[in-house]
Design an enzyme around this catalytic site. Sequence first.
Site, PDB file in Angstrom:
ATOM      1  CG  ASP A  14     109.391  25.936  18.756  1.00 47.28           C
ATOM      2  OD1 ASP A  14     109.523  26.687  17.765  1.00 47.28           O
ATOM      3  OD2 ASP A  14     110.054  26.083  19.804  1.00 47.28           O
ATOM      4  CE1 TYR A  46     113.213  23.458  12.571  1.00 49.95           C
ATOM      5  CE2 TYR A  46     111.049  24.475  12.347  1.00 49.95           C
ATOM      6  CZ  TYR A  46     111.832  23.344  12.421  1.00 49.95           C
ATOM      7  OH  TYR A  46     111.245  22.113  12.337  1.00 49.95           O
ATOM      8  N   GLY A  47     115.579  29.723  13.106  1.00 52.10           N
ATOM      9  CA  GLY A  47     115.637  31.153  12.784  1.00 52.10           C
ATOM     10  C   GLY A  47     116.678  31.579  11.758  1.00 52.10           C
ATOM     11  CB  CYS A  77     107.751  27.676  15.482  1.00 56.05           C
ATOM     12  SG  CYS A  77     109.354  28.131  14.815  1.00 56.05           S
ATOM     13  CG  ASN A  78     106.790  34.058  16.432  1.00 56.87           C
ATOM     14  OD1 ASN A  78     106.811  33.526  17.538  1.00 56.87           O
ATOM     15  ND2 ASN A  78     105.971  35.048  16.143  1.00 56.87           N
ATOM     16  CB  THR A 188     107.251  30.175  20.837  1.00 58.17           C
ATOM     17  OG1 THR A 188     108.093  29.329  20.043  1.00 58.17           O
ATOM     18  CG2 THR A 188     106.085  30.654  20.000  1.00 58.17           C
TER      19      THR A 188
HETATM   20  N1  DGL Z   1     110.621  29.256  18.809  1.00 56.11           N
HETATM   21  C1  DGL Z   1     110.853  29.548  17.467  1.00 56.11           C
HETATM   22  C2  DGL Z   1     110.233  30.809  16.952  1.00 56.11           C
HETATM   23  O1  DGL Z   1     109.232  31.213  17.509  1.00 56.11           O
HETATM   24  C3  DGL Z   1     112.077  29.029  16.862  1.00 56.11           C
HETATM   25  C4  DGL Z   1     113.304  29.788  16.993  1.00 56.11           C
HETATM   26  C5  DGL Z   1     114.427  29.105  16.258  1.00 56.11           C
HETATM   27  O2  DGL Z   1     114.444  27.885  16.177  1.00 56.11           O
HETATM   28  O3  DGL Z   1     115.280  29.849  15.778  1.00 56.11           O
HETATM   29  O4  DGL Z   1     110.662  31.410  15.999  1.00 56.11           O
END
Ligand code: DGL
Length: 273
Positions: A14, A46-47, A77-78, A188
Amino acid sequence: MSAPGDARPIGIFDSGIGGLSVWREIAARLPAESCVYVADQAHVPYGPRPAQEILTLSLRVVRFLMAARCKLIVVACNSASAAALQHLRRAWPDVPFVGMEPAIKPAAAQSRRRVAGVLATPATLAGELYRGTVARHARDMRIVAQGCPGLVDAIERCMPDAALTALLEGFVEPMRDADADVLVMACTHYPLVKHLIAPLCGPGMALIDPAPAVARQTARLLEAHGLAAPPDAVPTHRFHTTLPAPAALEQPARHWLGDGVRATSLGRDLNSA
Ligand code: DGL
């Protein structure tokens, strides 16, 4: 002689600590399996990043997990699933991948009022995976989706409960106002603060955490590919962060999971991967 099976680890990654909400389900459901977990905290969140950049970051992490001899990869990680899952499957056709799909299907099955809330990241909401899931399962539903700016950072930084609740209230209020009766946690990180989200939901609104379904799918794929660990295996769980200080992962893990996760820093190794 030990029982037959494949003792190589499952790789899980993630952008940060969010994937630990998936890891804990996998560890509970599959107690003989070893895991290697990577939190790419040098690049969290990441989003808000463009899909191409999330793909590049995901490839670096997966190369590392492959070098660590992982037998199956869980993209916990979505955002990375939305941006990279298809590409990763093509790049490593012999390795099974489990990805995160926004839990729209169970939400649609459960909703009576035909209104669902979705808490996600911008990358997840922009992805084909989300659009396709809604088109397949929730055409007749009203979806109130929130990109939740700042929420992942707040969880990574262990923002105090009162401030986090105030932030969450702004995201959940429009869902309550729309009379949603299901709320999908499509990132997540969010199940780690489920105890703060639940009181905001109001009566009759069910919270959906996809992690148990992901753990079941992981178990199914291990069986189907003959990759399950020997039942008598003694598992190891290794945790890595791409930041220089292991505390970057250990501290929020302790805060949100109460878990004594011991981490190592991976900055150099990953950069050379
Ligand atoms: N936990 C991640 C997800 O499910 C990452 C969120 C992120 O880094 O913005 O998207």
